[in-house]
Design an enzyme around this catalytic site. Structure first.
Site, PDB file in Angstrom:
ATOM      1  N   LYS A 124      71.259  84.423  48.341  1.00  0.00           N
ATOM      2  CA  LYS A 124      72.267  84.877  49.666  1.00  0.00           C
ATOM      3  C   LYS A 124      71.863  86.131  50.100  1.00  0.00           C
ATOM      4  O   LYS A 124      71.808  86.198  51.360  1.00  0.00           O
ATOM      5  CB  LYS A 124      73.667  84.236  49.116  1.00  0.00           C
ATOM      6  CG  LYS A 124      73.886  82.847  49.209  1.00  0.00           C
ATOM      7  CD  LYS A 124      75.209  82.688  49.255  1.00  0.00           C
ATOM      8  CE  LYS A 124      75.713  81.260  49.277  1.00  0.00           C
ATOM      9  NZ  LYS A 124      77.020  80.866  49.266  1.00  0.00           N
ATOM     10  N   LYS A 207      67.350  73.181  48.429  1.00  0.00           N
ATOM     11  CA  LYS A 207      68.776  72.636  48.417  1.00  0.00           C
ATOM     12  C   LYS A 207      69.342  72.317  49.828  1.00  0.00           C
ATOM     13  O   LYS A 207      69.305  73.236  50.669  1.00  0.00           O
ATOM     14  CB  LYS A 207      69.981  73.622  47.678  1.00  0.00           C
ATOM     15  CG  LYS A 207      71.210  73.063  47.133  1.00  0.00           C
ATOM     16  CD  LYS A 207      72.041  74.060  46.582  1.00  0.00           C
ATOM     17  CE  LYS A 207      72.500  75.179  47.662  1.00  0.00           C
ATOM     18  NZ  LYS A 207      73.633  75.923  47.451  1.00  0.00           N
ATOM     19  N   LYS A 210      74.627  74.414  54.164  1.00  0.00           N
ATOM     20  CA  LYS A 210      75.245  74.620  55.328  1.00  0.00           C
ATOM     21  C   LYS A 210      74.455  75.770  56.200  1.00  0.00           C
ATOM     22  O   LYS A 210      74.848  75.716  57.472  1.00  0.00           O
ATOM     23  CB  LYS A 210      76.573  75.179  54.968  1.00  0.00           C
ATOM     24  CG  LYS A 210      77.658  74.225  54.334  1.00  0.00           C
ATOM     25  CD  LYS A 210      78.935  75.052  53.981  1.00  0.00           C
ATOM     26  CE  LYS A 210      79.699  74.156  53.092  1.00  0.00           C
ATOM     27  NZ  LYS A 210      81.014  74.882  52.502  1.00  0.00           N
TER      28      LYS A 210
HETATM   29  P1  TYM Z   1      80.573  75.194  48.416  1.00  0.00           P
HETATM   30  O1  TYM Z   1      81.509  75.531  49.360  1.00  0.00           O
HETATM   31  O2  TYM Z   1      79.068  76.091  48.690  1.00  0.00           O
HETATM   32  O3  TYM Z   1      79.957  73.866  47.855  1.00  0.00           O
HETATM   33  C1  TYM Z   1      81.122  72.869  47.792  1.00  0.00           C
HETATM   34  C2  TYM Z   1      80.717  71.868  46.443  1.00  0.00           C
HETATM   35  O4  TYM Z   1      79.677  71.389  47.003  1.00  0.00           O
HETATM   36  C3  TYM Z   1      78.511  71.328  45.960  1.00  0.00           C
HETATM   37  N1  TYM Z   1      77.399  71.613  46.670  1.00  0.00           N
HETATM   38  C4  TYM Z   1      76.026  70.852  46.541  1.00  0.00           C
HETATM   39  N2  TYM Z   1      76.167  69.536  45.557  1.00  0.00           N
HETATM   40  C5  TYM Z   1      74.892  68.815  45.564  1.00  0.00           C
HETATM   41  N3  TYM Z   1      73.940  69.021  46.443  1.00  0.00           N
HETATM   42  C6  TYM Z   1      73.754  70.307  47.407  1.00  0.00           C
HETATM   43  N4  TYM Z   1      72.840  70.337  48.048  1.00  0.00           N
HETATM   44  C7  TYM Z   1      75.208  70.940  47.339  1.00  0.00           C
HETATM   45  N5  TYM Z   1      75.471  72.075  48.110  1.00  0.00           N
HETATM   46  C8  TYM Z   1      76.837  72.501  47.620  1.00  0.00           C
HETATM   47  C9  TYM Z   1      78.703  72.959  45.394  1.00  0.00           C
HETATM   48  O5  TYM Z   1      78.320  72.892  44.168  1.00  0.00           O
HETATM   49  C10 TYM Z   1      80.094  72.592  45.306  1.00  0.00           C
HETATM   50  O6  TYM Z   1      80.791  72.046  44.007  1.00  0.00           O
HETATM   51  N6  TYM Z   1      81.662  78.656  44.907  1.00  0.00           N
HETATM   52  C11 TYM Z   1      81.794  77.246  45.253  1.00  0.00           C
HETATM   53  C12 TYM Z   1      83.409  77.234  45.511  1.00  0.00           C
HETATM   54  C13 TYM Z   1      84.275  77.629  44.509  1.00  0.00           C
HETATM   55  C14 TYM Z   1      84.526  76.942  43.446  1.00  0.00           C
HETATM   56  C15 TYM Z   1      85.653  77.500  42.782  1.00  0.00           C
HETATM   57  C16 TYM Z   1      84.067  75.464  42.892  1.00  0.00           C
HETATM   58  C17 TYM Z   1      85.189  78.712  44.561  1.00  0.00           C
HETATM   59  N7  TYM Z   1      85.778  78.776  43.731  1.00  0.00           N
HETATM   60  C18 TYM Z   1      86.007  77.242  41.435  1.00  0.00           C
HETATM   61  C19 TYM Z   1      84.656  75.036  41.766  1.00  0.00           C
HETATM   62  C20 TYM Z   1      85.688  76.000  41.043  1.00  0.00           C
HETATM   63  C21 TYM Z   1      80.765  77.174  46.432  1.00  0.00           C
HETATM   64  O7  TYM Z   1      80.754  78.045  47.261  1.00  0.00           O
HETATM   65  O8  TYM Z   1      81.212  75.799  46.875  1.00  0.00           O
END
Ligand code: TYM
Length: 343
Positions: A124, A207, A210
């Site tokens: 990032k 991947k 967003k």
């Molecule tokens: P975020 O908001 O980027 O994504 C939310 C969830 O979607 C999953 N994800 C994917 N899964 C499969 N293929 C993809 N291309 C893909 N892109 C995103 C992410 O793995 C996530 O599960 N750090 C986390 C948010 C967070 C969190 C937490 C998660 C903050 N605190 C505590 C679990 C527990 C994140 O940025 O997710």
């Protein structure tokens, strides 16, 4: 195992899910298949807590008004996807101050060397790492705090969060060792077999994300049927026939990704999908894939669009969720402070 009943649902008392989704940008089918669908599928077995992690979102600049809209959008999508507001605690991270309190303490437990290994920060921040926010760097500590605050046993996430989960376990373990107490539980990730890493529709080695500049790289959970049809039509593939073995599929990144999306969206085993389309034209497969995706996205998008207009309703859910979350989190912080010598 001790089970208990809440609002008429039987839970396994020793299992608790926590997961979070950032309200930044629009939710795509990777988020849905990798994470949100798992939340829905598991909600009847686990006591579950879901957070819209707005504090994580501001690690990169967010327009304040957009942040509020995105928070409502994520909540609307959660509910439209089938997450029950009666069974689960759903809240906004910034409404529960204990997340930042615990994050500070865990920041004093985590080691610089551990954070320096986090690949997501490197991806990032890119080449301009000196200019990245400190929050982007310490992001995984706040994520560990989210999970450990609720003594979550299981965390459904996509594969991109695996390293952060391992870090959360390392931090929990070091804290327990330093203070000679079994205070934090070591959480386990839960991954969805074929959709733990949904890839970009434009480049099978990246991947789905967003932040990708190409709109055609992802299907949004709010896309209408025409847009979905266009995006799948344009999705990058090779010009061969469909593969007839898993091995052949896996040697072709883009096709393999589309097959995985098909399997995860339809619930049909990957081997059966491959058998069904073996040696057919890719264009025919794409037509069926479009139908399968529309079947998943259309009802969710319609319902989310309805919910999004009722901001008051969404705010009430967030407020009640935060109150329920605080019942757990304030107790944990009070116990924490007494362990570390602050009360
Ligand atoms: P975020 O908001 O980027 O994504 C939310 C969830 O979607 C999953 N994800 C994917 N899964 C499969 N293929 C993809 N291309 C893909 N892109 C995103 C992410 O793995 C996530 O599960 N750090 C986390 C948010 C967070 C969190 C937490 C998660 C903050 N605190 C505590 C679990 C527990 C994140 O940025 O997710």
């Amino acid at each position: 195992m001790l089970n208990y009943i809440l609002n008429g649902v039987i839970f396994m008392a020793d299992k608790r899910i926590f997961s979070g989704v950032q309200p930044s940008g629009s939710i795509h089918i990777g988020n849905y298949l990798g994470a949100i669908k798992q939340f829905v599928d598991n909600q009847n077995q686990y006591e579950s807590i879901f957070s819209i992690v707005d504090l994580h979102a501001i690690t990169v600049w967010q327009e304040p008004e957009e942040l509020i809209n995105s928070t409502h959008n994520v909540l609307a999508l959660f509910i439209a996807s089938g997450l029950s507001i009666e069974k689960n605690i759903i809240f906004k991270q910034s409404a529960v101050v204990e997340h930042t309190q615990l994050s500070w303490v865990l920041g004093c437990t985590a080691r610089m060397g551990w954070l320096n290994r986090m690949t997501q920060f490197k991806d990032k921040a890119g080449k301009n790492k000196e200019n990245a926010s400190i929050g982007l760097y310490t992001y995984p500590i706040l994520m560990a705090a989210d999970i450990l605050l609720y003594s979550a046993t299981h965390v459904p996430v996509g594969d991109d969060q695996k390293q952060h989960l391992e870090l959360a376990r390392d931090i929990a373990n070091k804290f327990n060792t330093d203070y000679k107490k079994d205070f934090f539980l070591l959480p386990q990730p839960i991954f969805n077999k074929n959709s733990t890493r949904v890839m970009s529709l434009r480049d099978g080695s990246n991947k789905m994300s967003k932040s990708d500049i190409s709109e055609y790289s992802r299907i949004l959970m709010t896309d209408n049927n025409d847009i979905i049809t266009k995006k799948i039509k344009k999705a990058k593939t090779d010009s061969l026939k469909m593969p007839d073995t898993i091995k052949d599929a896996e040697s072709r990144l883009e096709i393999n990704n589309l097959i995985n999306i098909y399997s995860a969206s339809s619930g049909i085993d990957k081997q059966l999908v491959i058998d069904d389309f073996a040696l057919k034209d890719i264009i025919d497969f794409k037509k069926s894939l479009t139908e399968v995706i529309i079947e998943v996205v259309e009802p969710i998008a319609l319902e989310a669009n309805k919910l999004i207009n009722d901001k008051k309703y969404l705010e009430v859910i967030l407020k009640e969720g935060a109150e329920q979350a605080r019942e757990i989190s304030s107790k944990k912080i009070s116990d924490l402070y007494s362990i570390i010598g602050m009360i």
